[in-house]
Design a protein around this motif. Structure first.
Motif, mmCIF file in Angstrom:
data_model
loop_
_atom_site.group_PDB
_atom_site.id
_atom_site.type_symbol
_atom_site.label_atom_id
_atom_site.label_comp_id
_atom_site.label_asym_id
_atom_site.label_seq_id
_atom_site.Cartn_x
_atom_site.Cartn_y
_atom_site.Cartn_z
ATOM 1 N N HIS A 89 7.691 -6.586 -3.640
ATOM 2 C CA HIS A 89 6.413 -6.582 -4.338
ATOM 3 C C HIS A 89 5.864 -5.162 -4.434
ATOM 4 C CE1 HIS A 89 4.777 -7.037 -0.171
ATOM 5 N NE2 HIS A 89 3.890 -6.187 -0.629
ATOM 6 N N CYS A 90 4.966 -4.974 -5.398
ATOM 7 C CA CYS A 90 4.292 -3.697 -5.625
ATOM 8 C C CYS A 90 2.821 -3.999 -5.865
ATOM 9 C CB CYS A 90 4.903 -2.988 -6.835
ATOM 10 S SG CYS A 90 4.093 -1.426 -7.265
ATOM 11 N N VAL A 91 1.938 -3.377 -5.077
ATOM 12 C CA VAL A 91 0.513 -3.669 -5.136
ATOM 13 C C VAL A 91 -0.270 -2.359 -5.131
ATOM 14 C CG1 VAL A 91 -1.388 -4.819 -3.928
ATOM 15 C CG2 VAL A 91 0.911 -5.768 -3.795
ATOM 16 N N GLU A 92 -1.327 -2.298 -5.955
ATOM 17 C CA GLU A 92 -2.247 -1.156 -5.893
ATOM 18 C C GLU A 92 -3.330 -1.476 -4.880
ATOM 19 O OE1 GLU A 92 -5.145 1.725 -8.516
ATOM 20 O OE2 GLU A 92 -4.557 -0.184 -9.381
ATOM 21 N N HIS A 93 -3.698 -0.479 -4.087
ATOM 22 C CA HIS A 93 -4.765 -0.639 -3.092
ATOM 23 C C HIS A 93 -5.871 0.357 -3.397
ATOM 24 C CE1 HIS A 93 -2.588 -3.327 -0.415
ATOM 25 N NE2 HIS A 93 -1.520 -2.593 -0.650
ATOM 26 N N ASP A 94 -7.113 -0.071 -3.159
ATOM 27 C CA ASP A 94 -8.235 0.865 -3.258
ATOM 28 C C ASP A 94 -8.944 0.920 -1.916
ATOM 29 O OD1 ASP A 94 -9.997 -1.324 -3.098
ATOM 30 O OD2 ASP A 94 -10.144 -1.494 -5.267
ATOM 31 N N SER A 95 -9.953 1.770 -1.819
ATOM 32 C CA SER A 95 -10.608 1.991 -0.528
ATOM 33 C C SER A 95 -11.373 0.763 -0.041
ATOM 34 C CB SER A 95 -11.541 3.197 -0.610
ATOM 35 O OG SER A 95 -12.519 2.967 -1.611
ATOM 36 N N ASP A 96 -11.675 -0.173 -0.952
ATOM 37 C CA ASP A 96 -12.396 -1.377 -0.530
ATOM 38 C C ASP A 96 -11.495 -2.373 0.197
ATOM 39 O OD1 ASP A 96 -14.680 -0.384 -1.724
ATOM 40 O OD2 ASP A 96 -14.352 -1.478 -3.606
ATOM 41 N N VAL A 170 -0.841 3.532 3.823
ATOM 42 C CA VAL A 170 -1.856 2.536 3.504
ATOM 43 C C VAL A 170 -1.575 1.233 4.236
ATOM 44 C CG1 VAL A 170 -0.652 1.683 1.458
ATOM 45 C CG2 VAL A 170 -3.110 1.430 1.591
ATOM 46 N N MET A 171 -2.645 0.543 4.599
ATOM 47 C CA MET A 171 -2.525 -0.797 5.154
ATOM 48 C C MET A 171 -3.720 -1.611 4.655
ATOM 49 S SD MET A 171 -2.057 -2.115 9.051
ATOM 50 C CE MET A 171 -0.306 -1.792 9.089
ATOM 51 N N ALA A 172 -3.428 -2.822 4.184
ATOM 52 C CA ALA A 172 -4.479 -3.711 3.687
ATOM 53 C C ALA A 172 -5.396 -4.127 4.831
ATOM 54 C CB ALA A 172 -3.869 -4.937 3.034
ATOM 55 N N ARG A 173 -6.680 -4.240 4.542
ATOM 56 C CA ARG A 173 -7.654 -4.678 5.537
ATOM 57 C C ARG A 173 -7.526 -6.177 5.795
ATOM 58 N NH1 ARG A 173 -11.525 -0.812 6.412
ATOM 59 N NH2 ARG A 173 -11.680 0.817 4.836
ATOM 60 N N SER A 174 -8.078 -6.597 6.913
ATOM 61 C CA SER A 174 -8.147 -8.002 7.287
ATOM 62 C C SER A 174 -6.744 -8.589 7.465
ATOM 63 C CB SER A 174 -8.949 -8.753 6.222
ATOM 64 O OG SER A 174 -9.060 -10.109 6.527
ATOM 65 N N GLU A 175 -6.567 -9.822 7.173
ATOM 66 C CA GLU A 175 -5.275 -10.473 7.320
ATOM 67 C C GLU A 175 -4.416 -10.357 6.079
ATOM 68 O OE1 GLU A 175 -8.218 -12.389 7.974
ATOM 69 O OE2 GLU A 175 -8.126 -11.656 10.017
ATOM 70 N N ASN A 176 -4.919 -9.658 5.071
ATOM 71 C CA ASN A 176 -4.189 -9.514 3.805
ATOM 72 C C ASN A 176 -2.913 -8.728 4.005
ATOM 73 O OD1 ASN A 176 -6.319 -10.806 2.474
ATOM 74 N ND2 ASN A 176 -7.413 -8.861 2.231
ATOM 75 N N PRO A 177 -1.821 -9.147 3.365
ATOM 76 C CA PRO A 177 -0.569 -8.393 3.489
ATOM 77 C C PRO A 177 -0.638 -7.085 2.701
ATOM 78 C CG PRO A 177 -0.288 -10.221 1.967
ATOM 79 C CD PRO A 177 -1.673 -10.333 2.538
ATOM 80 N N THR A 178 0.018 -6.077 3.213
ATOM 81 C CA THR A 178 0.063 -4.809 2.512
ATOM 82 C C THR A 178 1.201 -4.867 1.527
ATOM 83 O OG1 THR A 178 -0.736 -3.711 4.491
ATOM 84 C CG2 THR A 178 0.228 -2.327 2.811
#
Length: 178
Positions: A89-96, A170-178
């Motif tokens: 998978h490929c995901v964009e992450h932002d600071s939120d 980068v790492m996704a916040r909370s329990e969300n997968p990165t």
């Protein structure tokens, strides 16, 4: 009351291209990085930072890609990267929705008289001294890109010998997968 006029043109504000951080989970195989980089090159995007490391499961690797450019074509790039054979998978992450950090090592010349000032700068940015000789010092700073840039600006008052930056992770916040 006097009016002051100048012939100088108004200051032009340079706006930087938006910065995007992508997280890409891939099979840990030879050639995957090259194929992903080709997608960005074909679309005219420059990769500003790239960090690749093996995941907890040695079968997979995580890529964190920092790019700058027009957000218009970004969605298409994410779709094209996702279609590649070895991409999970490929995901964009932002600071939120994520935590994004970098690490900087900076080596600079510093004599006895300047050492206290250098140590104050390192302390101000929450860094550590990782090497110290009678004539030089290596500092380690970690944090967001803006913090790294600001610390480098402060260290520029010394003679910088070399710098090494990791690029973004980068790492996704909370329990969300990165």
């Amino acid at each position: 009351m006097s009016l002051v006029t100048t012939d100088n043109p108004p200051e032009v504000l340079i706006t930087e291209a938006p910065v995007h951080t992508l997280s890409v989970m891939v099979n840990n195989k030879a050639g995957v990085l090259m194929r992903i980089c080709q997608v960005f090159a074909r679309r005219g995007y420059n990769i500003d930072s790239l960090v690749v490391s093996q995941g907890r499961d040695k079968q997979f690797s995580r890529m964190t890609i920092g790019i700058s450019g027009d957000p218009e074509g970004l969605e298409q790039i994410i779709l094209q990267v996702t279609k590649l054979v070895d991409v999970i998978h490929c995901v964009e992450h932002d600071s939120d929705d994520s935590v994004v950090k970098e690490l900087l090592l900076v080596k600079f010349l510093v004599d006895k008289e300047e050492r206290t000032e250098a140590l104050q700068i390192i302390d101000h940015y929450g860094g550590k001294t990782v090497d110290l000789t009678p004539t030089s010092m290596i500092a380690m700073i970690n944090g967001e890109s803006a913090k790294i840039d600001a610390s480098l600006a402060m260290f520029s008052q010394f003679e910088i010998i070399e710098t090494v930056r990791t690029g973004k992770v980068v790492m996704a916040r909370s329990e969300n997968p990165t």
